[in-house]
Design a protein around this motif. Structure first.
Motif, mmCIF file in Angstrom:
data_model
loop_
_atom_site.group_PDB
_atom_site.id
_atom_site.type_symbol
_atom_site.label_atom_id
_atom_site.label_comp_id
_atom_site.label_asym_id
_atom_site.label_seq_id
_atom_site.Cartn_x
_atom_site.Cartn_y
_atom_site.Cartn_z
ATOM 1 N N ASP A 159 -2.593 50.125 -36.265
ATOM 2 C CA ASP A 159 -1.356 49.557 -36.915
ATOM 3 C C ASP A 159 -1.558 49.236 -38.263
ATOM 4 O O ASP A 159 -0.324 49.440 -39.217
ATOM 5 C CB ASP A 159 -0.928 48.446 -35.990
ATOM 6 C CG ASP A 159 0.310 47.962 -36.066
ATOM 7 O OD1 ASP A 159 1.513 48.646 -35.879
ATOM 8 O OD2 ASP A 159 0.661 46.429 -36.365
ATOM 9 N N PHE A 165 3.338 50.402 -37.851
ATOM 10 C CA PHE A 165 4.160 51.383 -37.016
ATOM 11 C C PHE A 165 4.156 50.939 -35.680
ATOM 12 O O PHE A 165 5.340 51.036 -35.028
ATOM 13 C CB PHE A 165 4.082 52.867 -37.419
ATOM 14 C CG PHE A 165 2.893 53.308 -36.762
ATOM 15 C CD1 PHE A 165 2.928 53.997 -35.624
ATOM 16 C CD2 PHE A 165 1.486 53.289 -37.228
ATOM 17 C CE1 PHE A 165 1.844 54.528 -34.767
ATOM 18 C CE2 PHE A 165 0.518 53.572 -36.549
ATOM 19 C CZ PHE A 165 0.496 54.366 -35.402
ATOM 20 N N THR A 168 6.252 47.790 -34.820
ATOM 21 C CA THR A 168 7.847 48.015 -35.085
ATOM 22 C C THR A 168 8.232 48.688 -34.101
ATOM 23 O O THR A 168 9.386 48.646 -33.672
ATOM 24 C CB THR A 168 7.755 48.638 -36.412
ATOM 25 O OG1 THR A 168 7.137 47.921 -37.467
ATOM 26 C CG2 THR A 168 9.308 49.151 -36.905
ATOM 27 N N TRP A 169 7.545 49.758 -33.673
ATOM 28 C CA TRP A 169 8.173 50.733 -32.337
ATOM 29 C C TRP A 169 8.215 49.850 -31.113
ATOM 30 O O TRP A 169 9.255 50.053 -30.412
ATOM 31 C CB TRP A 169 6.830 51.956 -32.108
ATOM 32 C CG TRP A 169 7.463 52.767 -30.897
ATOM 33 C CD1 TRP A 169 8.508 53.633 -30.957
ATOM 34 C CD2 TRP A 169 7.114 52.342 -29.709
ATOM 35 N NE1 TRP A 169 8.345 54.276 -29.607
ATOM 36 C CE2 TRP A 169 7.532 53.811 -28.874
ATOM 37 C CE3 TRP A 169 6.237 51.543 -28.882
ATOM 38 C CZ2 TRP A 169 7.443 53.762 -27.445
ATOM 39 C CZ3 TRP A 169 6.016 51.935 -27.384
ATOM 40 C CH2 TRP A 169 6.501 52.830 -26.890
ATOM 41 N N LYS A 172 11.323 47.828 -31.429
ATOM 42 C CA LYS A 172 12.575 48.450 -31.027
ATOM 43 C C LYS A 172 12.766 48.719 -29.740
ATOM 44 O O LYS A 172 13.750 48.660 -29.095
ATOM 45 C CB LYS A 172 12.458 50.009 -31.719
ATOM 46 C CG LYS A 172 12.715 49.857 -33.027
ATOM 47 C CD LYS A 172 12.557 51.190 -33.917
ATOM 48 C CE LYS A 172 12.560 51.203 -35.224
ATOM 49 N NZ LYS A 172 12.549 52.589 -35.999
ATOM 50 N N GLN A 173 11.659 48.806 -28.844
ATOM 51 C CA GLN A 173 11.567 49.131 -27.299
ATOM 52 C C GLN A 173 11.964 47.835 -26.671
ATOM 53 O O GLN A 173 12.782 47.893 -25.697
ATOM 54 C CB GLN A 173 10.238 49.456 -26.655
ATOM 55 C CG GLN A 173 9.624 50.861 -27.395
ATOM 56 C CD GLN A 173 10.655 52.044 -27.481
ATOM 57 O OE1 GLN A 173 11.088 52.217 -26.304
ATOM 58 N NE2 GLN A 173 10.997 52.733 -28.538
#
Length: 257
Positions: A159, A165, A168-169, A172-173
């Motif tokens: 990460d 990323f 960050t992913w 979003k989830q």
């Protein structure tokens, strides 16, 4: 996979206090802050208790070996640490918040493998668990991996090298996740799990995780799945079990909606 629970002797059980407050599944995050307001209300004395039991998934993303997740939760952690100086706080780790004992040094933190926590109340044995146990071998493998400090260390390195990323992913989830959906055939599913847990000497089992706000009996056992704070700011207060339910439900609203 069969699960069994070694129950403590009555003399060594923790005592559940009348007036204790239970909160499950607040999923606190910068985009979901009512739990912060609730902690402020506790700190100010607007809401009062001497024992706070947090049933897991209190934070949406809080993983001990991943420092970046602390930044999402700095205020909540600071409030809990201040509150822990003057009231007893019990924290059952969930599947969104784990390996956190070092972040909350005065809080009694119980890992998944140390759950259910058995407490004594009015001559009854009350078991508390986040609820993600006896979920099948696939889940057991998954949860062992995500709690592995080695695996988390590798993910942290990836990460960091990737500019954040992964976290960050995950963010979003988490923002997309729906927390308030009913589960079909919930009572039947829970009956199968309770059979696996083998809580023969327990009178009441209280869990979060499933967000269903349901109560039913299973043989000798009363099963309570407390509603998620993330859905409508539900919290629960322990009251006498003489001729009334063990938990009184209340709804916290800092501001009208």
């Amino acid at each position: 996979m069969k699960h069994s629970v070694s129950l403590a002797s009555p003399m060594s059980l923790k005592i559940l206090q009348s007036g204790a407050i239970l909160i499950a599944d607040a999923h606190c995050a910068p985009w979901r802050t009512p739990f912060i307001d609730f902690l402020r209300a506790l700190e100010s004395g607007e809401i009062q208790t001497s024992q706070l039991i947090l049933m897991g998934d209190i934070f949406d993303m809080l993983y001990g070996p991943i420092p970046r997740t602390y930044g999402y939760n700095t205020e909540g952690l600071e409030l809990l640490n201040r509150l822990s100086e003057r009231l007893e706080i019990i924290y059952l780790e969930g599947n969104h918040d784990f390996l956190i004992a070092e972040l909350l040094p005065r809080v009694d933190v119980f890992r998944r493998e140390d759950q259910p926590l058995i407490m004594s109340y009015e001559g009854k044995q009350i078991a508390f668990s986040h609820g993600d146990s006896a979920m099948g071998w696939g889940y057991e493998l998954y949860t062992a991996l995500i709690r592995s400090r080695t695996v988390l260390g590798c993910l942290r390195l990836i990460d960091t090298l990737g500019g954040g990323f992964i976290v960050t992913w995950l963010e979003k989830q988490m923002k997309r996740k729906k927390h308030c959906r009913p589960i079909e055939h919930f009572e039947r599913l829970m009956a199968n799990r309770i059979e696996e847990l083998k809580l023969d000497s327990v009178d009441v089992l209280i869990e979060g995780h499933f967000h269903q706000n349901r109560v039913f009996g299973f043989n000798h056992l009363s099963y309570i799945n407390v509603g998620a704070f993330a859905c409508n700011e539900r919290y629960f207060t322990v009251q006498s079990i003489q001729n009334q339910p063990l938990l009184h439900e209340a709804v916290f609203r800092k501001e009208p909606r």
